[in-house]
Enzyme design. Structure first.
Site, PDB file in Angstrom:
ATOM      1  N   GLU A   4       0.827  -1.215   0.000  1.00 38.51           N
ATOM      2  CA  GLU A   4       0.000   0.000   0.000  1.00 38.51           C
ATOM      3  C   GLU A   4       0.859   1.263   0.000  1.00 38.51           C
ATOM      4  O   GLU A   4       0.422   2.310  -0.456  1.00 38.51           O
ATOM      5  CB  GLU A   4      -0.933   0.028   1.226  1.00 38.51           C
ATOM      6  CG  GLU A   4      -2.266  -0.627   0.975  1.00 38.51           C
ATOM      7  CD  GLU A   4      -3.307  -0.351   2.064  1.00 38.51           C
ATOM      8  OE1 GLU A   4      -2.993   0.301   3.069  1.00 38.51           O
ATOM      9  OE2 GLU A   4      -4.437  -0.821   1.893  1.00 38.51           O
TER      10      GLU A   4
ATOM     11  N   HIS B 139       8.789 -26.635  -1.454  1.00 33.58           N
ATOM     12  CA  HIS B 139       8.191 -27.777  -2.152  1.00 33.58           C
ATOM     13  C   HIS B 139       7.028 -27.344  -3.034  1.00 33.58           C
ATOM     14  O   HIS B 139       6.268 -28.178  -3.517  1.00 33.58           O
ATOM     15  CB  HIS B 139       7.759 -28.832  -1.132  1.00 33.58           C
ATOM     16  CG  HIS B 139       8.929 -29.373  -0.356  1.00 33.58           C
ATOM     17  ND1 HIS B 139       9.518 -30.588  -0.629  1.00 33.58           N
ATOM     18  CD2 HIS B 139       9.659 -28.821   0.649  1.00 33.58           C
ATOM     19  CE1 HIS B 139      10.545 -30.778   0.187  1.00 33.58           C
ATOM     20  NE2 HIS B 139      10.655 -29.711   0.984  1.00 33.58           N
TER      21      HIS B 139
ATOM     22  N   LYS C 239     -14.005  -0.096  -4.233  1.00 34.28           N
ATOM     23  CA  LYS C 239     -15.132   0.275  -3.361  1.00 34.28           C
ATOM     24  C   LYS C 239     -16.186   1.007  -4.182  1.00 34.28           C
ATOM     25  O   LYS C 239     -17.384   0.759  -4.036  1.00 34.28           O
ATOM     26  CB  LYS C 239     -14.659   1.191  -2.231  1.00 34.28           C
ATOM     27  CG  LYS C 239     -13.769   0.508  -1.217  1.00 34.28           C
ATOM     28  CD  LYS C 239     -13.424   1.468  -0.094  1.00 34.28           C
ATOM     29  CE  LYS C 239     -12.276   0.946   0.735  1.00 34.28           C
ATOM     30  NZ  LYS C 239     -11.751   1.915   1.672  1.00 34.28           N
TER      31      LYS C 239
HETATM   32  O1  PA5 Z   1      -3.644   1.030   5.692  1.00 35.01           O
HETATM   33  C1  PA5 Z   1      -4.761   1.442   5.476  1.00 35.01           C
HETATM   34  O2  PA5 Z   1      -5.039   2.631   5.584  1.00 35.01           O
HETATM   35  C2  PA5 Z   1      -5.877   0.499   5.098  1.00 35.01           C
HETATM   36  O3  PA5 Z   1      -5.424  -0.788   4.894  1.00 35.01           O
HETATM   37  C3  PA5 Z   1      -6.908   0.483   6.197  1.00 35.01           C
HETATM   38  O4  PA5 Z   1      -6.305   0.077   7.390  1.00 35.01           O
HETATM   39  C4  PA5 Z   1      -8.068  -0.446   5.870  1.00 35.01           C
HETATM   40  O5  PA5 Z   1      -8.623  -0.099   4.635  1.00 35.01           O
HETATM   41  C5  PA5 Z   1      -9.143  -0.372   6.941  1.00 35.01           C
HETATM   42  O6  PA5 Z   1      -9.592   0.939   7.077  1.00 35.01           O
HETATM   43  P1  PA5 Z   1     -10.411   1.396   8.338  1.00 35.01           P
HETATM   44  O7  PA5 Z   1      -9.596   1.221   9.555  1.00 35.01           O
HETATM   45  O8  PA5 Z   1     -10.739   2.826   8.057  1.00 35.01           O
HETATM   46  O9  PA5 Z   1     -11.663   0.546   8.390  1.00 35.01           O
END
Ligand code: PA5
Length: 443
Positions: free
Chosen positions: A285, A306, A420
């Site tokens: 990310e 393996h 989303k």
């Molecule tokens: O690193 C990030 O920002 C994302 O992976 C969020 O943690 C994830 O989308 C969950 O978001 P939230 O805590 O707002 O539900």
């Protein structure tokens, strides 16, 4: 030994030390951006000094809440996804006994939900929780994420049916934004105990906030040792005493520029499986944007030798490996001698199992390096809460620096919104009418 040592000798068939050192100025600039907040994403740097700033009273409060949940519950379900899930899961799995990890006799099991929308997963979880004393930690920074919201709606309804609405309030803890989001509104309306995720700490950097600390404490692990380890690494990194994050960030970027587009995080200890999942989110990310970024993958060895071993040894030469090498195991186990020796194993009788594992690790490293796969080694002394704290901070710091070397903003994640938007359009969420019409035209 040092808590963390990054060894880069085995990348030198692909990149020279001079090529790595050539990135020193960019790494220094990245480090300065992270430490002084002078670069892109500087409103998400709350994690940089977080471990050192956590107060003992905050940790005591988290431990008290954990204790209360432990006392009143046989099972606690931590609901969250991405950064609101992976850190806690990684640390709990790393510190747990493989076969007694859920310690049903002493402590509540920590289970996870909201990290998928599997109907069977949620159905089976609800079946499992039926007639059990359970509690919920619901975690969402935005407070609007669909996956945890669905799981929470289902489990809250179940809990209220099982114990009544008033009693359920004492068994639910919400971890979310201080003011915004549906979860904040719901928690305030219902009067749940809450913890705040600081605005300036992004999800994937939030394991050392209540997001990670509360589930880890409920699972019975020492959050003070975890935070102390991270604080020690913070002090050493920020003072320049430890250069390990810089070395790792520079080396992986030198490899990337030399055409090595995929990094495989390798462990030889199954307790680290979910640590790799946490690492993949952190780096994936943070770096995968602007059509750039090292693809973070992982394998669990020797298991995956393996399955994926063939590909790694002889597939396309666009990969490098980063091995987390654990110096000492917690337990000692020797291979017994056998009078008949029908399995032919007497040549290793008397040796520790870990010695065999380490020879597998060394043999694999030599084979992969010979096969054109450069190898970074990250050596840690053991798998304890303190060491994991060091490792978490090391990877976070290196990630921030590495993202800046790559030339991206390491602290945003604009790409996660695309699915989303389509999902909401397909589900005909109010407010998405135009997107619904557009996506239906494509089907
Ligand atoms: O690193 C990030 O920002 C994302 O992976 C969020 O943690 C994830 O989308 C969950 O978001 P939230 O805590 O707002 O539900």
């Amino acid at each position: 030994m040092k808590e963390i040592e990054v060894l880069t000798k085995d990348v030198q068939g692909t990149v020279s030390q001079a090529q790595i050192d050539a990135l020193a100025a960019e790494a220094k600039a990245g480090f300065d951006h992270v430490v002084n907040g002078t670069g892109a994403g500087n409103d998400f740097l709350g994690w940089v000094r977080l471990p050192g700033e956590i107060k003992a009273a905050d940790l005591d409060d988290i431990n008290d809440t954990a204790e209360k949940l432990r006392k009143n519950c046989d099972v606690v379900v931590a609901i969250g996804i991405g950064g609101s899930y992976l850190g806690a899961k990684a640390v709990i799995e790393a510190l747990s006994n493989h076969f007694d990890s859920l310690r049903c006799d002493k402590l509540p099991k920590v289970l996870f939900a909201g990290q998928n929308i599997g109907e069977d997963y949620l159905y089976e979880l609800q079946e499992y929780l039926r007639d059990k004393r359970f509690g919920i930690i619901v975690i969402s920074k935005s407070g609007t994420t669909t996956e945890p919201a669905i799981a929470f709606r289902l489990l809250r309804e179940q809990l209220e049916k099982q114990v009544g609405r008033e009693a359920a309030k004492d068994l639910i803890v919400a971890i979310t934004d201080a003011k915004r989001g549906a979860l904040r509104t719901l928690a305030d309306t219902e009067g749940y105990k809450t913890y705040v995720i600081p605005d300036n700490v992004g999800g994937r950097f939030s394991v050392l906030t209540p997001v990670g600390l509360l589930p880890i404490a409920v699972a019975g692990f020492d959050i003070k040792a975890l935070v102390a380890g991270a604080a020690d690494m913070e002090a050493k990194t920020l003072s320049g005493e430890s250069k390990e994050s810089l070395i790792y960030a520079m080396t992986r970027n030198a490899l990337y520029r030399a055409g090595k587009k995929t990094e495989i995080l390798v462990n030889y200890n199954p307790k680290l499986h979910f640590f790799s999942e946490w690492w993949k989110q952190l780096y994936g990310e943070s770096e995968g944007k602007d059509q750039k970024g090292i693809f973070p993958a992982s394998v669990d060895n020797t298991t995956d030798l393996h399955s994926m071993g063939q590909w790694i040894q002889e597939g396309e030469r666009t990969i490098f490996e980063t091995v987390i090498s654990v110096a000492s195991t917690e337990h000692e186990l020797r291979i017994p001698a056998d009078a008949d020796n029908l399995d032919g194993l007497n040549y290793i009788a008397g040796k520790r199992v870990d010695e065999v594992n380490k020879m597998a690790e060394l043999g694999t490293r030599i084979a992969h390096v010979d096969g054109g796969v450069p190898n970074i080694r990250i050596v840690i002394p053991d798998i304890t809460a303190n060491t994991l704290g060091h490792l978490i901070y090391f990877f976070e710091a290196a990630c921030g620096i590495s993202g800046h070397i790559l030339g991206v903003n390491p602290f945003n994640q604009p790409g996660v919104e695309a699915y989303k938007k389509n999902m909401f359009a397909l589900l005909e969420k109010p407010g998405y009418e135009a997107e619904t019409a557009a996506i239906k035209a494509k089907l």
